[in-house]
Design a protein around this motif. Structure first.
Motif, PDB file in Angstrom:
ATOM      1  N   LEU A  25      -1.595   4.867  11.071  1.00 20.90           N
ATOM      2  CA  LEU A  25      -0.194   5.251  10.897  1.00 20.90           C
ATOM      3  C   LEU A  25       0.001   5.996   9.586  1.00 20.90           C
ATOM      4  O   LEU A  25       0.783   6.944   9.519  1.00 20.90           O
ATOM      5  N   VAL A  26      -0.697   5.556   8.538  1.00 16.98           N
ATOM      6  CA  VAL A  26      -0.609   6.210   7.235  1.00 16.98           C
ATOM      7  C   VAL A  26      -2.016   6.572   6.766  1.00 16.98           C
ATOM      8  O   VAL A  26      -3.009   5.968   7.186  1.00 16.98           O
ATOM      9  N   ALA A  27      -2.082   7.567   5.876  1.00 15.24           N
ATOM     10  CA  ALA A  27      -3.381   8.037   5.384  1.00 15.24           C
ATOM     11  C   ALA A  27      -3.888   7.215   4.213  1.00 15.24           C
ATOM     12  O   ALA A  27      -5.081   7.232   3.903  1.00 15.24           O
ATOM     13  N   GLY A  28      -2.983   6.510   3.548  1.00 18.20           N
ATOM     14  CA  GLY A  28      -3.380   5.744   2.379  1.00 18.20           C
ATOM     15  C   GLY A  28      -2.232   4.892   1.876  1.00 18.20           C
ATOM     16  O   GLY A  28      -1.142   4.869   2.467  1.00 18.20           O
ATOM     17  N   ALA A  29      -2.490   4.194   0.777  1.00 13.36           N
ATOM     18  CA  ALA A  29      -1.488   3.278   0.246  1.00 13.36           C
ATOM     19  C   ALA A  29      -1.693   3.054  -1.241  1.00 13.36           C
ATOM     20  O   ALA A  29      -2.828   3.007  -1.719  1.00 13.36           O
ATOM     21  N   ALA A  30      -0.578   2.923  -1.960  1.00 14.91           N
ATOM     22  CA  ALA A  30      -0.571   2.487  -3.355  1.00 14.91           C
ATOM     23  C   ALA A  30       0.335   1.268  -3.411  1.00 14.91           C
ATOM     24  O   ALA A  30       1.563   1.396  -3.319  1.00 14.91           O
ATOM     25  N   LEU A  31      -0.272   0.096  -3.536  1.00 18.48           N
ATOM     26  CA  LEU A  31       0.456  -1.161  -3.388  1.00 18.48           C
ATOM     27  C   LEU A  31       0.383  -1.971  -4.682  1.00 18.48           C
ATOM     28  O   LEU A  31      -0.702  -2.128  -5.261  1.00 18.48           O
ATOM     29  N   PHE A  32       1.529  -2.498  -5.084  1.00 18.96           N
ATOM     30  CA  PHE A  32       1.627  -3.193  -6.367  1.00 18.96           C
ATOM     31  C   PHE A  32       2.165  -4.612  -6.165  1.00 18.96           C
ATOM     32  O   PHE A  32       3.187  -4.794  -5.485  1.00 18.96           O
ATOM     33  N   ALA A  33       1.477  -5.599  -6.756  1.00 17.43           N
ATOM     34  CA  ALA A  33       1.887  -7.005  -6.684  1.00 17.43           C
ATOM     35  C   ALA A  33       1.946  -7.510  -5.250  1.00 17.43           C
ATOM     36  O   ALA A  33       2.804  -8.306  -4.896  1.00 17.43           O
ATOM     37  N   GLY A  34       1.023  -7.039  -4.429  1.00 14.57           N
ATOM     38  CA  GLY A  34       0.944  -7.479  -3.040  1.00 14.57           C
ATOM     39  C   GLY A  34      -0.367  -8.184  -2.766  1.00 14.57           C
ATOM     40  O   GLY A  34      -1.329  -8.094  -3.542  1.00 14.57           O
ATOM     41  N   GLY A  35      -0.405  -8.902  -1.636  1.00 11.68           N
ATOM     42  CA  GLY A  35      -1.613  -9.626  -1.260  1.00 11.68           C
ATOM     43  C   GLY A  35      -1.882  -9.526   0.224  1.00 11.68           C
ATOM     44  O   GLY A  35      -1.296  -8.692   0.925  1.00 11.68           O
ATOM     45  N   ALA A  36      -2.760 -10.380   0.716  1.00  8.23           N
ATOM     46  CA  ALA A  36      -3.137 -10.378   2.130  1.00  8.23           C
ATOM     47  C   ALA A  36      -1.943 -10.812   2.972  1.00  8.23           C
ATOM     48  O   ALA A  36      -1.481 -11.948   2.839  1.00  8.23           O
ATOM     49  N   PRO A  37      -1.413  -9.947   3.847  1.00  6.90           N
ATOM     50  CA  PRO A  37      -0.150 -10.235   4.515  1.00  6.90           C
ATOM     51  C   PRO A  37      -0.224 -11.315   5.589  1.00  6.90           C
ATOM     52  O   PRO A  37       0.756 -12.016   5.819  1.00  6.90           O
TER      53      PRO A  37
END
Length: 210
Positions: free
Chosen positions: A124-136
């Motif tokens: 769905l997306v080419a990439g991600a920049a994720l902050f203060a997140g964990g295994a959903p």
């Protein structure tokens, strides 16, 4: 009501030819305007697509329900992430976006949701920049999805009491095991996005070549 209309959102067209699109997912209690400055800082001139989470927790916007602090309602997460994926597809068509150049960026609850998009809706997306997140998915093992070519930046605090560093490292492992190119940066702070982490994420974005 169309899928696009179901989500209150902001869309800012790209101001630079050939620029990617940033899908911005806010944290608990914020709204569709909260991460617009982050999007502009990460990728100058990029298109910005910023929806509002549709779950109300005591007057605070969220992307999915939780049972208590740090414990997710995983079934609701799966359902809400599917709804968000439908919105992204609808927005891609409505705003004539390049589906291969959409990058999700989120903070906290938004980062967890962005990770859910990667693991539950690969491609769905080419990439991600994720902050203060964990295994959903927390206690559940994600399916054997293929994430080769997906580039991911993770920024987490080793002293974060909300998203523990173990959960952040688990997410990095889950993504890497499925072929994603993961760059993880740990800072000494807590549940926050320090300027140096933003700088590293901006450098990563430039190198990723979206």
């Amino acid at each position: 009501m169309t899928v696009l209309e179901e989500f209150t959102h902001v869309f800012e067209p790209a101001t630079r030819p050939g620029a990617p699109t940033l899908l911005l997912l806010h944290g608990t209690g914020a709204d569709e305007h909260d991460l617009l400055p982050l999007g502009r800082a990460l990728a100058s001139g990029a298109a910005l697509l910023s929806p509002r989470g549709r779950v109300d927790e005591n007057g605070m916007n969220r992307w999915f329900r939780r049972l208590r602090e740090g414990v997710f309602d995983v079934e609701d997460l799966i359902e809400r992430t599917a709804e968000l994926a439908g919105f992204v597809r609808a927005a891609t068509a409505a705003y004539d976006l390049d589906p291969e150049r959409i990058v999700v960026s989120g903070f906290s609850n938004g980062a967890n949701t962005g990770a859910g998009l990667l693991l539950l809706h690969p491609g769905l997306v080419a990439g991600a920049a994720l902050f203060a997140g964990g295994a959903p998915l927390q206690g559940r093992e994600p399916g054997p999805v293929e994430l080769s070519g997906t580039r991911v930046f993770l920024g987490n605090g080793v002293a974060d009491p909300i998203t523990t560093i173990d959960q952040a490292r688990l997410l990095a492992d889950q993504l890497g095991e499925r072929g994603a190119e993961v760059e993880a940066h740990e800072h000494p702070g807590g549940h926050q996005l320090p300027p140096d982490v933003l700088g590293r994420a901006r450098d990563w974005f430039d190198r990723a070549g979206f």
